[in-house]
Design a protein around this motif. Structure first.
Motif, PDB file in Angstrom:
ATOM      1  N   GLY A 146       0.907  -1.057   0.158  1.00 17.50           N
ATOM      2  CA  GLY A 146       0.144   0.096   0.084  1.00 17.50           C
ATOM      3  C   GLY A 146       0.804   1.297  -0.064  1.00 17.50           C
ATOM      4  N   THR A 147       2.135   0.998   0.256  1.00 12.03           N
ATOM      5  CA  THR A 147       2.884   2.312   0.358  1.00 12.03           C
ATOM      6  C   THR A 147       3.022   2.885  -1.163  1.00 12.03           C
ATOM      7  N   VAL A 148       3.112   4.302  -1.319  1.00 17.58           N
ATOM      8  CA  VAL A 148       3.307   4.945  -2.629  1.00 17.58           C
ATOM      9  C   VAL A 148       4.956   5.546  -2.314  1.00 17.58           C
ATOM     10  N   ILE A 149       5.645   5.123  -3.571  1.00 17.02           N
ATOM     11  CA  ILE A 149       6.935   5.576  -3.584  1.00 17.02           C
ATOM     12  C   ILE A 149       6.930   6.831  -4.429  1.00 17.02           C
ATOM     13  N   ALA A 150       7.014   8.333  -4.353  1.00 19.84           N
ATOM     14  CA  ALA A 150       7.348   9.262  -5.347  1.00 19.84           C
ATOM     15  C   ALA A 150       8.729   9.669  -5.622  1.00 19.84           C
ATOM     16  N   VAL A 151       9.037   9.652  -7.043  1.00 17.96           N
ATOM     17  CA  VAL A 151      10.349   9.809  -7.495  1.00 17.96           C
ATOM     18  C   VAL A 151      10.616  11.375  -8.008  1.00 17.96           C
ATOM     19  N   HIS A 152      10.836  12.051  -6.822  1.00 14.25           N
ATOM     20  CA  HIS A 152      11.126  13.584  -7.183  1.00 14.25           C
ATOM     21  C   HIS A 152      12.444  13.946  -8.017  1.00 14.25           C
ATOM     22  N   SER A 153      13.333  12.900  -8.294  1.00 15.44           N
ATOM     23  CA  SER A 153      14.557  12.953  -8.931  1.00 15.44           C
ATOM     24  C   SER A 153      14.207  13.318 -10.520  1.00 15.44           C
ATOM     25  N   THR A 154      14.846  13.936 -11.169  1.00 17.49           N
ATOM     26  CA  THR A 154      14.423  13.935 -12.639  1.00 17.49           C
ATOM     27  C   THR A 154      15.213  12.689 -13.217  1.00 17.49           C
ATOM     28  N   THR A 155      14.652  11.866 -13.916  1.00 22.23           N
ATOM     29  CA  THR A 155      15.250  10.617 -14.491  1.00 22.23           C
ATOM     30  C   THR A 155      14.422  10.316 -15.850  1.00 22.23           C
ATOM     31  N   ASP A 168       5.657   9.402 -10.499  1.00 20.19           N
ATOM     32  CA  ASP A 168       6.854  10.186 -10.871  1.00 20.19           C
ATOM     33  C   ASP A 168       6.294  11.582 -10.404  1.00 20.19           C
ATOM     34  N   ALA A 169       7.231  12.324  -9.733  1.00 22.11           N
ATOM     35  CA  ALA A 169       6.702  13.469  -9.318  1.00 22.11           C
ATOM     36  C   ALA A 169       7.942  14.449  -9.274  1.00 22.11           C
ATOM     37  N   PRO A 170       8.652  14.487 -10.326  1.00 18.10           N
ATOM     38  CA  PRO A 170       9.945  15.509 -10.364  1.00 18.10           C
ATOM     39  C   PRO A 170       9.102  17.001 -10.201  1.00 18.10           C
ATOM     40  N   VAL A 171      10.208  17.757  -9.617  1.00 15.46           N
ATOM     41  CA  VAL A 171       9.788  19.168  -9.385  1.00 15.46           C
ATOM     42  C   VAL A 171      10.548  20.066 -10.178  1.00 15.46           C
ATOM     43  N   SER A 172      10.249  21.483 -10.175  1.00 11.89           N
ATOM     44  CA  SER A 172      10.807  22.370 -10.878  1.00 11.89           C
ATOM     45  C   SER A 172      10.971  23.803  -9.977  1.00 11.89           C
TER      46      SER A 172
END
Length: 260
Positions: free
Chosen positions: A86-95, A116-120
């Motif tokens: 049930g865990t959600v892993i959010a990838v904030h890195s730019t990949t 995938d949740a990259p940030v700007s």
């Protein structure tokens, strides 16, 4: 909801500060132990990624590149070795988008999901809570993460299926790099015409030719007065764009590569 965060460097640390400021119970881990020391007494410090994964409902990952993300998520003693269903892993890195889809498939085998949740916006906007968060993934997982993303982001956009957030982020970075290359040219041409840097910067920053890249370069040349030297992360992100559909041979990619 218990939050975990892997990678508390220049970008990740202010994001964690915002999460803590919102009152979420938070666990952090970094490959460099020194990075976690500022959070001692305010967040739980995990001994490793697997241990962190076993105690959190949403886990953010903000490390360097594809190899690093793959290692901390799916490598030995990585998040997936300890994560609870049930865990959600959010990838904030730019990949690359492909990496996020790869990790998403591996996560499903453990009963959890990846977005995938990259940030700007950089570290300063993270401190202010005004990052742009570009989120790809299934609706339920994205909705579960949204309260966390809202602690450090003021613009949170659901971009589509897993991998689409990275696609949008890479297009954003390519456009910034292309605009930056034009800004470098603009200052070179002005200098050859005998126009001062400060004069050009003042005019263009408020003129129709303005852009964030132009203002960034104007500030840099006026303060540092040196040649443009792209950072390794700048190079990494631009080269990831080459793998996007339709980018090879495109004018945007060619312009983005010019400062490299």
């Amino acid at each position: 909801m218990d939050i975990g965060f892997v990678g508390v460097g220049v970008q990740g640390a202010p994001m964690v500060e915002r999460i803590l400021g919102a009152g979420f119970p938070t666990t952090v881990w970094a490959r460099r132990e020194a990075s976690t020391r500022p959070f001692a007494g305010r967040a739980r410090i995990a001994a490793g990624a697997a241990e962190l994964g076993a105690s959190c409902d949403v886990v953010g990952v903000c490390v360097w590149d594809d190899d690093d993300v793959r290692e901390v998520v799916a490598g030995r003693d990585g998040l997936l070795d300890g994560v609870r269903p049930g865990t959600v892993i959010a990838v904030h890195s730019t990949t690359s988008p492909e990496l996020c889809r790869e990790l998403g498939a591996a996560a499903l085998d453990r009963g959890c999901t990846v977005v995938d949740a990259p940030v700007s916006g950089g570290a300063e906007r993270a401190r202010l809570g005004t990052l742009v968060v570009m989120v790809g993934g299934d609706d339920e997982s994205v909705a579960r993460c949204r309260p966390v993303f809202e602690t450090f982001g003021s613009t949170i956009v659901s971009t589509g299926p897993l991998g689409s957030g990275q696609t949008v982020k890479l297009i954003n970075n390519a456009l910034f790099a292309a605009q930056l290359s034009l800004a470098v040219d603009a200052f070179r041409l002005a200098e050859e015409a005998g126009i001062g840097k400060a004069t050009l910067g003042e005019c263009l920053s408020e003129g129709s030719g303005s852009s964030r890249a132009l203002r960034f370069h104007a500030q840099r040349v006026l303060v540092e007065d040196g040649p443009f030297a792209p950072s390794p992360i700048f190079r990494k992100d631009v080269e990831l764009c080459a793998g996007l559909p339709g980018f090879a041979g495109s004018a945007l990619l060619a312009a983005a590569r010019r400062p490299l």
